[in-house]
Design a protein around this motif. Structure first.
Motif: not given
Length: 295
Positions: A112-115, A219-224
């Motif tokens: 969320a911070s990166i977003l 920002y979404q890549l981390g989970l994958n």
């Protein structure tokens, strides 16, 4: 299915596998040294990549300095998390479930911070070695991918040498095997645990930096990356950082071969199905019980 298509899949599989291996080695190193399953390992990759992008494009740093800055950023975030959160919870004798929930919460907070600060757009870095490609039997591999593979192999060999040939590495291994015994010999166990998070953050950030010239990082890549890194670590034996390298390349190859054999839509399904089968048949990981004790 032609030979060039298979060779292309092998190139892609090894390239992706090296990235999964770096993330998995970091996750495994943290688990080995602290028994914390780090659900935010992929966020280290995003932090390293985003920091490098910002230093390069906004601050005007030279590319090499920006890469070093991104890697250091991952290591510093790892140290901060251990000192600010993990160490405090360890003193309270928190359970493994509590540490897992902590890292999940931190992963969501960092995403969320990166977003908020960087935005939702994806970012790319210039490829190492330029835009050139190497053609082998009609299969194409980018020069950057060759650099990625070489750096990944170098990092794996350096990690092995670190654990077995340096005082800090040997102390980290001793603290992970028997914390009380290590403390009686004068080893600062808390400091060694911090170093494991530094190492995990550094490896995760390196993986993120190397993959950013190939795919846009957001920002979404981390989970994958966390899921793929965790799969790599489990395949190689969760307590063996070097086994994660084997697990990562295995996972990458399975994914790539699934794309040409079935469909790109099912690559994750096939990859994780193979993971389940391997875990049923070889619950100690690909390297077996001896591999789980490795460092």
């Amino acid at each position: 299915m032609t030979l060039s298509l298979v060779l292309q899949a092998l190139f892609a599989g090894v390239t992706n596998g090296i990235v999964y291996a770096l993330v998995g080695m970091g996750l495994s190193a943290i688990f080995k040294g602290s028994r914390v399953i780090n659900a935010m390992q992929g966020e280290f990759a995003v932090i390293g990549a985003m920091t490098t992008v910002l230093l390069l494009t906004k601050a005007g740093w030279p590319y090499a300095a920006a890469i070093a800055g991104g890697a250091i950023a991952g290591a510093l975030v790892g140290a901060f998390i251990e000192v600010a959160f993990v160490r405090f919870m360890a003193k309270k004798n928190a359970s493994e479930d509590s540490f897992l929930l902590l890292t999940i919460g931190l992963a969501l907070s960092l995403s969320a911070s990166i977003l908020y600060f960087v935005g939702r757009d994806g970012h790319l870095l210039p490829p190492l070695g330029g835009e050139g490609v190497l053609i082998v039997m009609d299969a194409v591999i980018q020069f950057h991918a060759l650099w990625l593979i070489a750096i990944g192999i170098g990092a794996t060999l350096a990690l092995r040498a670190f654990y077995h040939r340096t005082t800090i590495g040997l102390s980290m291994m001793a603290a992970s095997i028997d914390a009380d015994g290590a403390a009686t010999t004068g080893i600062n166990v808390a400091r060694m645990r911090t170093f494991t998070f530094v190492l995990g953050g550094l490896l995760g950030a390196l993986g993120g930096i190397l993959v950013t010239p190939l795919i846009a990082v957001d920002y979404q890549l981390g989970l994958n990356l966390t899921l793929k890194g965790f799969a790599a670590a489990v395949l190689g034996g969760l307590t063996n950082p070097l086994g994660a390298a084997v697990g990562g390349i295995t996972l990458g190859l399975v994914e790539s071969l699934a794309i040409i054999g079935i469909s790109s839509s099912y690559k994750d399904v096939v990859a994780f199905s193979v993971l389940i089968v391997i875990m049923i048949l070889m619950p100690q990981g690909i390297l077996g019980r001896a591999g789980r004790r490795g460092g």
